[in-house]
Enzyme design. Structure first.
Site, short mmCIF file in Angstrom:
data_model
loop_
_atom_site.label_atom_id
_atom_site.label_comp_id
_atom_site.label_asym_id
_atom_site.label_seq_id
_atom_site.Cartn_x
_atom_site.Cartn_y
_atom_site.Cartn_z
CG HIS A 1 -27.65 -15.80 32.70
ND1 HIS A 1 -27.19 -16.33 33.89
CD2 HIS A 1 -27.75 -14.46 32.89
CE1 HIS A 1 -27.00 -15.34 34.76
NE2 HIS A 1 -27.36 -14.19 34.18
CG MET B 1 -32.76 -7.06 36.33
SD MET B 1 -31.85 -5.83 35.37
CE MET B 1 -30.70 -6.90 34.48
CG MET C 1 -22.52 -9.95 40.05
SD MET C 1 -23.46 -10.60 38.65
CE MET C 1 -23.52 -9.17 37.54
N GLY D 1 -27.03 -4.92 30.31
CA GLY D 1 -26.07 -5.58 29.44
C GLY D 1 -25.14 -4.55 28.81
CG ASP E 1 -23.97 -12.06 34.45
OD1 ASP E 1 -23.87 -11.56 33.31
OD2 ASP E 1 -25.05 -12.15 35.08
C1 DX5 Z 1 -26.69 -7.76 33.96
C2 DX5 Z 1 -26.99 -9.23 33.75
C3 DX5 Z 1 -26.21 -9.89 32.71
C4 DX5 Z 1 -26.20 -9.20 31.35
C5 DX5 Z 1 -24.80 -9.37 30.82
O1 DX5 Z 1 -26.93 -7.38 35.26
O2 DX5 Z 1 -26.82 -9.98 34.94
O3 DX5 Z 1 -26.54 -11.26 32.60
O4 DX5 Z 1 -27.11 -9.69 30.41
O5 DX5 Z 1 -24.69 -8.67 29.62
P1 DX5 Z 1 -23.31 -8.54 28.84
O6 DX5 Z 1 -22.83 -9.94 28.54
O7 DX5 Z 1 -23.70 -7.77 27.62
O8 DX5 Z 1 -22.36 -7.82 29.73
ZN ZN Z 2 -27.09 -12.16 34.79
#
Ligand code: DX5
Ligand code: ZN
Length: 226
Positions: free
Chosen positions: A37, A41, A141, A148, A177
């Site tokens: 994945h 951004m 989402m 993250g 996600d």
């Molecule tokens: C954030 C991303 C995610 C992110 C998830 O906007 O879309 O893919 O990496 O991170 P975790 O699993 O740490 O919540």
């Molecule tokens: Zn993502």
């Protein structure tokens, strides 16, 4: 061939060492990742800046599974061709990123990739109810996109269940996600998600020198998801 609804673990390389992405991808794939994945951004749609098509093209040769590209950019349309040419297998755009979602999804397929649509937490499933034929994946989402390591939002479990009911027999993946770990994975898998993105929960404690930790983390999420 029947549509693959088995659980797929998709490590988000947002939590990987950005100075070493090729090796990080090879490590998580060796240790059991099903998809990779990737999170571009733009500092506009979300309050963070990450990577563009050049980096996606550079990591492509290191991905032997399936490259799942989650665009957090608006507008997305001017960049679909570049991300497709970079070798994305799936390109997911946010429903909130532009006024002509159906056109955007068609453009993704026209460029040879599978077309996903991501829904921010406040965007209802009804937004896409009439265009499911244009969709290969729905990304529910479970955090506000951008970073993250955020906390999973429990009320999204019901949304995943509604997405699963809406999809029915259609060949559409349901992905989640944000904040997915061994505690939250069974909730979303039980509700019908088949693609579980996990960034911090996969990469925590490991490195390319200690890839076995990635394997333990991936197996823990998969076992919890059941
Ligand atoms: C954030 C991303 C995610 C992110 C998830 O906007 O879309 O893919 O990496 O991170 P975790 O699993 O740490 O919540
Ligand atoms: Zn993502």
């Amino acid at each position: 061939m029947p549509f693959d609804r088995s659980i797929k673990i998709a490590p988000s390389i947002l939590s990987a060492d950005f100075a070493n992405l090729g090796a990080e991808i090879r490590a998580v794939e060796t240790e059991g990742a099903d998809w990779i994945h990737v999170d571009p951004m733009d500092g506009h749609f979300v309050p963070n800046l990450t990577i563009g098509p050049n980096v996606v093209a550079a990591i492509r040769p290191h991905v032997t599974t399936f490259m799942d590209v989650h665009l957090m950019i608006a507008p997305a349309d001017p960049y679909i061709e570049a991300f497709a040419k970079a070798g994305s297998d799936m390109i997911t755009v946010h429903a909130e990123a532009g006024p002509h979602l159906h056109r955007t999804l068609q453009s993704i397929r026209d460029h040879g990739a599978k077309a996903g649509v991501a829904l921010n937490m406040t965007t209802p499933l009804s937004h896409i109810a009439h265009i499911l034929d244009a969709v290969d994946l729905i990304l529910v989402m479970t955090i506000n996109p951008g970073f993250g390591g955020q906390k999973f939002t429990r009320s999204m479990v019901e949304k995943v269940a509604q997405a699963r009911a809406m999809v029915g027999d259609r060949p559409i993946h349901i992905e989640v996600d944000g904040g997915i770990d061994p505690v939250t994975a069974p909730l979303v898998a039980g509700a019908g998600a088949d693609v579980l993105v996990a960034g911090s929960a996969v990469f925590k404690g490991g490195s390319v020198e200690r890839p076995e930790v990635y394997g333990e983390n991936i197996r823990a999420i998969r076992a919890a998801a059941g």
